[in-house]
Design an enzyme around this catalytic site. Structure first.
Site, PDB file in Angstrom:
ATOM      1  N   LYS B  96      32.669 -26.387 -25.877  1.00 26.70           N
ATOM      2  CA  LYS B  96      31.857 -25.774 -25.502  1.00 26.70           C
ATOM      3  C   LYS B  96      32.267 -24.327 -26.272  1.00 26.70           C
ATOM      4  O   LYS B  96      34.013 -23.916 -26.259  1.00 26.70           O
ATOM      5  CB  LYS B  96      31.736 -25.879 -23.972  1.00 26.70           C
ATOM      6  CG  LYS B  96      30.659 -25.068 -23.506  1.00 26.70           C
ATOM      7  CD  LYS B  96      30.621 -25.327 -21.451  1.00 26.70           C
ATOM      8  CE  LYS B  96      29.741 -24.099 -21.229  1.00 26.70           C
ATOM      9  NZ  LYS B  96      29.923 -24.309 -19.534  1.00 26.70           N
ATOM     10  N   SER B 171      25.695 -25.404 -17.303  1.00 29.98           N
ATOM     11  CA  SER B 171      25.516 -24.390 -18.102  1.00 29.98           C
ATOM     12  C   SER B 171      25.696 -25.624 -19.881  1.00 29.98           C
ATOM     13  O   SER B 171      26.233 -25.037 -21.634  1.00 29.98           O
ATOM     14  CB  SER B 171      26.100 -23.444 -18.922  1.00 29.98           C
ATOM     15  OG  SER B 171      27.636 -23.355 -18.503  1.00 29.98           O
ATOM     16  N   SER B 195      28.251 -26.906 -13.875  1.00 30.03           N
ATOM     17  CA  SER B 195      28.373 -26.832 -15.329  1.00 30.03           C
ATOM     18  C   SER B 195      28.799 -27.307 -16.709  1.00 30.03           C
ATOM     19  O   SER B 195      28.295 -28.064 -17.555  1.00 30.03           O
ATOM     20  CB  SER B 195      28.801 -25.026 -16.133  1.00 30.03           C
ATOM     21  OG  SER B 195      27.618 -24.334 -15.406  1.00 30.03           O
TER      22      SER B 195
END
Lengths: 504, 512, 107
Positions: B96, B171, B195
């Site tokens: 990420k 997210s 997330s």
């Protein structure tokens, strides 16, 4: 955290009377609290692994955490906690077993994260007290709290074509902020308190206390009120007063300004002001014009600091003797007058120096005190060096005093030897030998010089015998001159008196 | 460690990108293919799937260099290349773009860091690098991890591989889309309020958020420090266990990192395979009444019911529990997370790194415009909410009140775990929604986290696993929540469930 | 509680956030502030659901690790990161002679 916010109006305990005398007007008293920022003497920063040395090239000690790189996290320096506890124990304060780091938010380019890690509701050191000397005698000043926080970097406003340069080497250096109650009633008291804190932190070896380098800084909260009033007046905060000389002048100026404003019927504006030493006046700080809203909250990167008894006991066990206790001991153990003891214990290095000199065999403590506070202190002062940098180690000072005591040299010669040793000419004994300064105590040798002087000065001898005994000094001087100062003065006196009296 | 992964997506006939980590580990050691070949295969898939917008940066050159190094280690055949010691040696993965990677853009999906080449590796990245993993790139995300749809990224929205008109969740939407489309076998994620779990649910993946403090936060750009925790998005629990074990562990550079040994999750999964067919016998699953209300879409509720029946068939018993303060989870979270975010994001000021506005008149103008230009609307909203709830006069009513509720919420979980070993329920109330559907209404977006964010408030471990599909063929996620520090129990339950079902093997048709 | 445009201006200043692009007109700026005010009001309405729960006498919990009474770890006082100025200033928007540069700041 402002002392004036937390203090209750009855704070002053009998101070009103002192204060009345402090002001010409007689009807105003000043109410002063100090916030002293002390840089703690650690190798690395409070939460970061970079060095704290002063004077490194800009930003070479600004590690990733110090410049606020995203993702890097604070890890608490144990030494900083120890030094804070050491201070707390020295002022008899409560040591909080649990303390909490909080974030204090404001935007300023030398504050890289946009917040300062500090302690807010739960500081490491709670209430304590410190005694200061005032004209009216000793006075206890209450300490509200002392908390740990990180220092900011430095903004340099010169030489960047209208821009400001930011050096973050200092960012993250551990600070202990010591907050007093508003117990101080005059600029002189404030200065005395500040000196006392300064001496204490150096004594405790928690800070080098260097004001020029910014490792000891002070803000003052000042207000005035009519004598007899219990409510506090509106206060102003004086920022960053960086010398003992200026703290008194700045507060004096500010108190006068408060009184003038109040007497002219105006109100004091609560604000932060900066002292301008060149003009000897204070002015509002532009960057602090707007009211701050620091939005404190517990730092989620740092769990609560929990100190156990073992930790605190270990700090206590390593605590040096404190200045006041040492002063009392110097009076009782060495029989020193209060003034001498106070002067000798004002600085830990000086007191240590005295103790090792006075502890040597055959050295009289009072003589040692006289020499150390006299010639030694004068030489330090003249050369602008500290006790630690003195060219004369305590063992040599002790040797000098031993040679004085065993009559190897006279007091006058001792001054010569001291000066030579200070100049690095060698050890005390070596200097005495090399310069041939050994005192003559041989009775026969002195007597023969005395006989010659008596023969050479019949007129003075006659005057002495006629009762003008003051002339003896002249004759002693002649004998000393003839022996190049090496004759033992008391022997000279004695023999001369016998000779003059005997011929009567 | 036992690599007999009957649950993983392995049958030898399946293509390379659908093999489990354990299968790759075996194949690499058998020289069926090299790490370079494996890496090239995934790089090619990434290039072919650009329309998903799953990646912000593809680190092709670095990946190939890492793969070559891994191949050398494998060829040496010493103890450093042993599959037990280095299960990720030569395995591609994606990070990420919230994790700092030395020398590589670390944007956090924000314009304010659109030029930020991180000067160091996050601890997670470092650990996985040392384990020999191959980083194929940095995945898209909601800006600074603030969002539930991956639409707040300055790099643009990510599309859900199951239906490209829909969001992948957020997210960690880029990581989820990448793994769901089999562009990488596995990806890291972060979870502040759901997330990892919410995008795992919306993309049909296994996503785990461990207990707070299990994985170092150093180098993970902070959103809300008391809630953030790194974790894994994988196709199955066995893979997740391998990666979690590799990235977890004490880090002296993070004061909130737990000084505890990391359990051998893969070994625990292997040992849980009971011959009786009742591997979950003796385990009690608590079903929070509040997670089974009318606000759950009927298709989702049906899938969850079926999954619970399956878990009972595996030997677990279920019991209804109550989390009476769970309704306060969302309000509490949307005070505390923005408060911490407003503080954490104060450092992005255009002075030392990142975007700086041009021709600033003075320092305040430089701050306001650098931040104004650099942050997107959702981040600004959260900074403003956070600034407000901490400001003088409002702190007690908002921030302090939320802290008290946080205590009540954590206490609810503690009481629940007195009567059960883990909790189960839907990860989200509904399946993936359409792109743009909720962007104009922040509050509607926030309600996505209704079942996930209380877990972060209490610091508990939780995961989401695929549990079927709704009538639109969109994945449904089952959330399993463990007690503090007990990642193993929900992981074992997930693993046993996946041995008995094949939801986790389903792949979007286009990416099969 | 409903948030006004004036409050938005105050909060945005505290947080040093320009809410509208520099070149926007005053009208556009006002509209922008109005929209933020409406959204923040909605969000606060959501979070004020907290008030439905009585928290009298409840101790605040600021961090999950407080539950385990985790203590702050104290590290040894050692310098382990040395000068990396060149690396760090390579990514700086403006640096000269080792200093970060910003528009002149007046004290």
């Amino acid at each position: 955290m402002n002392a004036a916010d937390t203090v209750d109006a009855a704070a002053g305990r009998g101070a009103a009377a002192d204060a009345a005398a402090d002001h010409a007007a007689g009807q105003w008293e000043s109410v002063i609290g100090l916030e002293v920022h002390v840089q703690l003497k650690t190798r690395s920063k409070i939460f970061a692994p970079s060095a704290t040395d002063y004077g490194a090239p800009p930003n070479t000690q600004a590690c990733g955490l110090s410049i606020g790189l995203p993702g890097l996290l604070p890890v608490m320096n144990m030494e900083a906690a120890k030094l804070a506890v050491r201070f707390g124990l020295a002022v008899g304060a409560q040591i909080n077993r649990r303390s909490v780091f909080a974030r204090k938010h404001y935007f300023y380019p030398d504050l890289p994260k946009g917040y300062q890690i500090s302690q807010y509701e739960e500081p490491i050191v709670g209430a304590g007290a410190l005694e200061i000397d005032t004209a009216a005698g000793p006075k206890t000043i209450r300490i509200t709290r002392a908390h740990l926080e990180e220092d900011a970097g430095k903004s340099l406003h010169e030489d960047f074509h209208g821009q400001t340069g930011i050096d973050l080497n200092r960012a993250g250096t551990p600070l202990l902020e010591i907050v007093s109650e508003a117990d101080l009633r005059s600029a002189a008291e404030a200065a005395a308190y500040l000196r006392k804190i300064h001496a204490l932190v150096r004594y405790l070896d928690i800070s080098d206390g260097n004001m020029q380098e910014g490792s000891f800084r002070c803000d003052a909260n000042v207000s005035v009120r009519r004598v007899g009033d219990t409510a506090l007046g509106t206060r102003t905060e004086l920022k960053n007063i960086n010398s003992f000389r200026f703290v008194e002048k700045a507060i004096d100026y500010e108190v006068r300004r408060h009184i003038e404003v109040r007497e002219s019927g105006d109100a004091i504006v609560q604000e932060t002001r900066l002292y301008d030493a060149d003009r000897d006046q204070t002015r509002p700080m532009r960057s602090k014009e707007e009211a701050h809203d620091y939005r404190y909250f517990p730092d989620p990167d740092l769990p609560a600091m929990l100190l156990d008894d073992d930790f605190i006991d270990a700090v206590r066990a390593a605590l040096p003797e404190l200045p006041d206790a040492r002063r009392r001991r110097f009076e009782s153990d060495f029989g020193l007058p209060a003034d001498d003891a106070a002067q000798l214990t004002a600085e830990r290095a000086m007191a240590d120096y005295f103790e090792s000199v006075a502890g040597a065999d055959g050295v009289d403590a009072k003589t040692a005190a006289n020499w150390i506070l006299g010639d030694f202190a004068a030489a330090l002062n003249r050369d602008g060096v500290g006790v630690e940098q003195s060219p004369l180690p305590p063992a040599q000072m002790a040797r000098l005093l031993q040679r004085l005591a065993d009559q190897t040299i006279s007091g006058k010669i001792a001054k010569e030897v001291f000066a030579a040793a200070w100049q690095g000419e060698g050890g005390v004994d070596a200097i005495i030998d090399a310069r041939g300064l050994r005192q003559v105590t041989d009775h026969a040798a002195i007597a023969s010089v005395v006989a010659r002087v008596v023969d050479d000065h019949p007129q003075q001898v006659a005057q002495y015998r006629a009762g003008r005994h003051k002339v003896l000094g002249f004759l002693v001087g002649k004998v000393m001159q003839a022996t190049a100062g090496k004759a033992n003065p008391s022997s000279v006196n004695q023999i001369l008196r016998e000779k003059l009296g005997g011929a009567d | 460690m036992n690599f007999t992964d009957s649950a993983a997506a392995t049958d030898d006939a399946a293509p390379m990108h659908r093999q489990s980590i354990a299968a790759h580990a075996r194949a690499l050691r058998r020289r069926d293919y090299s790490s370079v070949e494996l890496t090239r295969h995934f790089l090619a898939r990434i290039a072919a799937a650009e329309d998903l917008n799953a990646f912000i940066t593809v680190t092709e050159d670095r990946a190939l260099a890492q793969a070559e190094a891994a191949d050398r280690r494998l060829a040496a055949g010493d103890e450093n290349s042993d599959a037990d010691a280095a299960p990720l040696l030569g395995i591609p993965l994606a990070h990420k773009d919230l994790f700092c990677t030395a020398g590589v853009l670390t944007s956090c999906g924000s314009k304010i860091l659109s030029n930020f080449i991180a000067p160091y590796d996050a601890t997670v990245v470092d650990k996985l690098n040392r384990g020999g993993a191959v980083t194929v790139g940095k995945t898209n995300l909601d800006e600074f991890a603030m969002g539930s749809s991956n639409e707040t990224s300055c790099a643009g929205a990510v599309r859900n591989p199951w239906d490209k008109t829909r969001v992948p969740g957020g997210s960690s939407g880029g990581s989820a889309a990448a793994v769901a489309a089999r562009l990488a076998p596995v990806a890291t994620g972060t979870d502040t309020g759901g997330s990892i779990r919410q995008p795992a649910a919306l993309c049909g993946l296994t996503g785990i958020k461990p207990s707070y403090g299990r994985v170092s936060r150093r180098g993970m750009v902070a959103f809300a420090s008391s809630l953030d925790q790194a974790g894994v998005l994988a196709t199955n629990a066995a893979d997740a266990a391998i990666v979690l074990r590799a990235m977890a562990g004490f880090d002296a550079a993070d004061s909130t990192s737990l000084q505890l040994d990391v359990p051998d999750y893969p070994a625990l999964l292997a040992s849980a395979r009971a011959e009786s067919g009742k591997p979950l016998a003796g385990k009690t699953i608590g079903l929070p009444r509040e997670f089974f209300g009318a606000d759950v879409a009927p298709d989702v509720a049906d899938c969850i019911d079926a999954a619970l029946a399956q878990l009972r068939a595996l030997g677990a018993s279920t019991v209804e529990v109550e989390l009476p303060n769970s309704a306060a989870g969302i309000p509490c979270y949307y005070v505390l997370a923005p408060a911490e975010a407003s503080s954490n994001l104060a450092r992005f000021d255009g002075v030392r790194y990142g975007h700086r506005a041009a021709d600033a008149a003075d320092i305040d103008d430089l701050y306001a415009r650098s931040r104004g230009e650099g942050f997107g609307a959702e981040v600004k909203r959260r900074i403003m909410v956070g600034t407000f709830v901490l400001s003088s006069g409002y702190y007690d009513a908002y921030y302090l009140k939320a802290q008290k509720l946080r205590r009540l919420i954590a206490d609810d979980f503690r009481r629940a775990f007195e009567v059960c070993d883990l909790l189960a329920g839907p990860t989200t109330p509904a399946t993936a929604f359409e792109l743009g559907e909720k962007t104009r209404d922040p509050v509607a977006m926030y309600l996505n986290d209704i079942f996930t964010n209380a877990v972060n408030l209490a610091g508990l471990p939780a995961l989401s696993i695929p549990a079927g599909f709704d009538r639109a063929n969109l994945p449904v996620g089952l959330q399993l929540i463990g007690d503090y520090l007990d990642e193993a129990t929900p992981l074992i339950a997930a693993h046993c469930y996946q041995q008995a079902t094949d939801w986790h093997r389903q792949t979007p048709a286009e990416y099969a | 509680m409903p948030i006004t445009r004036e409050q938005i201006a105050r909060i945005a200043h505290l947080a040093r956030l320009a809410t509208a692009p520099a070149e926007t007109t005053e009208d556009a700026e006002a509209a922008e502030a109005e929209e933020y005010a409406a959204q923040l009001s909605r969000i606060l309405e959501l979070v004020e659901q907290m008030n439905r729960i009585d928290t009298n006498g409840v101790a605040p919990l600021s961090h999950p690790q407080q539950l385990a009474e985790a203590a702050l770890r104290l590290r040894a006082d050692e310098v382990t990161e040395t000068d990396r100025r060149a690396d760090y200033q390579r990514i700086a928007p403006a640096a000269e002679d080792g200093l970060y540069l910003v528009p002149r700041v007046i004290e």
